[in-house]
Design an enzyme around this catalytic site. Structure first.
Site, PDB file in Angstrom:
ATOM      1  N   GLY A  36      18.560  41.739 -31.031  1.00 28.36           N
ATOM      2  CA  GLY A  36      18.131  40.423 -30.555  1.00 28.36           C
ATOM      3  C   GLY A  36      17.564  39.557 -31.657  1.00 28.36           C
ATOM      4  N   ASN A  37      16.853  38.502 -31.243  1.00 28.45           N
ATOM      5  CA  ASN A  37      16.356  37.493 -32.178  1.00 28.45           C
ATOM      6  C   ASN A  37      17.535  36.988 -33.030  1.00 28.45           C
ATOM      7  OD1 ASN A  37      14.306  36.930 -34.940  1.00 28.45           O
ATOM      8  ND2 ASN A  37      13.938  36.034 -32.955  1.00 28.45           N
ATOM      9  N   HIS A  39      20.477  35.171 -34.984  1.00 24.94           N
ATOM     10  CA  HIS A  39      20.614  34.063 -35.935  1.00 24.94           C
ATOM     11  C   HIS A  39      22.109  33.886 -36.225  1.00 24.94           C
ATOM     12  CE1 HIS A  39      21.206  37.276 -38.794  1.00 24.94           C
ATOM     13  NE2 HIS A  39      20.014  37.765 -38.512  1.00 24.94           N
ATOM     14  N   HIS A  42      24.300  36.930 -36.718  1.00 26.86           N
ATOM     15  CA  HIS A  42      24.744  37.625 -35.502  1.00 26.86           C
ATOM     16  C   HIS A  42      25.905  36.867 -34.840  1.00 26.86           C
ATOM     17  CE1 HIS A  42      20.424  39.095 -35.449  1.00 26.86           C
ATOM     18  NE2 HIS A  42      21.097  40.212 -35.379  1.00 26.86           N
ATOM     19  N   GLN A  66      14.371  54.039 -33.989  1.00 27.79           N
ATOM     20  CA  GLN A  66      14.690  53.776 -35.400  1.00 27.79           C
ATOM     21  C   GLN A  66      13.522  53.171 -36.175  1.00 27.79           C
ATOM     22  OE1 GLN A  66      18.011  51.046 -34.147  1.00 27.79           O
ATOM     23  NE2 GLN A  66      17.416  49.882 -35.947  1.00 27.79           N
TER      24      GLN A  66
HETATM   25  O1  PAF Z   1      21.451  46.522 -37.050  1.00 26.69           O
HETATM   26  C1  PAF Z   1      20.789  46.514 -35.997  1.00 26.69           C
HETATM   27  O2  PAF Z   1      20.440  45.480 -35.457  1.00 26.69           O
HETATM   28  C2  PAF Z   1      20.422  47.835 -35.355  1.00 26.69           C
HETATM   29  O3  PAF Z   1      20.158  48.808 -36.310  1.00 26.69           O
HETATM   30  C3  PAF Z   1      21.453  48.333 -34.331  1.00 26.69           C
HETATM   31  C4  PAF Z   1      22.802  48.617 -34.993  1.00 26.69           C
HETATM   32  C5  PAF Z   1      21.645  47.297 -33.237  1.00 26.69           C
HETATM   33  C6  PAF Z   1      20.988  49.640 -33.685  1.00 26.69           C
HETATM   34  O4  PAF Z   1      19.783  49.472 -33.024  1.00 26.69           O
END
Ligand code: PAF
Length: 286
Positions: A36-37, A39, A42, A66
């Site tokens: 999310g968030n 930009h 993405h 993570q």
């Molecule tokens: O790159 C990310 O935004 C994250 O590491 C992902 C691949 C969505 C996994 O949570």
């Protein structure tokens, strides 16, 4: 398919029901996993997925697995409404925004690990991070069952780990990397740039300059060690806390890039409250 507002799904069952219809119609499913968030970087991934498929799913899930104990899980920007708004007008049919309980209903007894690639570079500085990434991406791929999934080249190590996982586990999906979107000053776009002060954003552009200088030395095969040392010193004296600036083989991230066709120069450094990563690929076949 052009959508004004994507459909939002919060549960695995609801998303699967929606996608079952698309699959029955023979549609190719493209998937963009995100935290999310969103930009422009993405949105490039969404555009790429849409070019390569009939229906695009974007997941928005800040994955606790993570993040390390002292990292920014609690403060990571969560902007679901704004994100859905940003996706309106793009070819995104569905947003999957599950809760942590939906993804980890019974906690965690199975983990996915790609050990050799996950313990070097960022994995060395963020122990357990890539196990969290590989696990959640594997789960998300199992939920969405896409034909293709698109990731940013900015998270280069992550991309290589996901490609390796998909190959090793014979997952029926094609993994696609997409070029890094940059600010006009060269800074790679990232949700974590929001942690930078304005003056730090300007300063952060020298990360990309350092990468390009080292990449040029590698390409020209001259003064590689000296350039690497100079650029490390330059970053440190500018105020970065440098985790690494390294040249690696672009495929297996080993140090023996000299023998390969493509190398990658990677950097990770902290500036203020942000940990920034970036990379530049060097084509050695020329
Ligand atoms: O790159 C990310 O935004 C994250 O590491 C992902 C691949 C969505 C996994 O949570």
């Amino acid at each position: 398919m052009k959508n004004d507002q994507p459909n939002i799904f919060y549960t695995v069952n609801d998303l699967r029901e929606f996608l079952a219809i698309a699959s029955k119609q023979g549609k190719r499913i493209g998937f963009v996993p995100t935290m999310g968030n969103l930009h422009e970087g993405h949105l490039d991934l969404v555009r790429r997925a849409s070019d390569l498929s009939d229906i695009v799913v974007v997941s928005i899930f800040v994955n606790p697995m993570q993040f390390g104990p002292h990292e920014d899980f609690d403060t990571y920007p969560q902007t679901l409404n704004l994100d859905c708004h940003a996706l309106a007008g793009y070819d995104c049919a569905a947003v999957f925004a599950p809760t942590v309980r939906e993804i980890y209903p019974k906690g965690l007894s199975t983990e996915i690990d790609v050990p050799r690639l996950s313990t070097i570079l960022c994995g060395h500085h963020r122990p357990g991070h890539f196990k969290g990434v590989a696990t959640v991406v594997c789960k998300l791929l199992n939920i969405v069952q896409p034909d293709i999934a698109v990731f940013g080249n900015k998270d280069y190590q992550q991309l290589q780990i996901i490609k390796t996982m998909v190959e090793d586990l014979l997952l029926p999906v094609q993994i696609i990397g997409t070029d890094t979107r940059r600010e006009p000053n060269g800074l790679a776009m990232s949700s974590r740039n929001a942690y930078l002060l304005e003056c730090e954003k300007q300063l952060a552009s020298i990360l990309y300059c350092a990468l390009k200088k080292v990449a040029k030395a590698v390409q020209d095969n001259t003064q590689i060690k000296a350039t690497l040392r100079q650029q490390k010193e330059r970053l440190i004296s500018a105020g970065f806390v440098l985790d690494y600036l390294e040249i690696r083989d672009a495929e297996d991230l080993s140090m023996t890039y000299v023998e390969s066709d493509t190398a990658v120069v990677l950097v990770a450094a902290k500036l203020g409250d942000a940990r920034l990563i970036d990379n530049v690929i060097v084509d050695l076949s020329k």
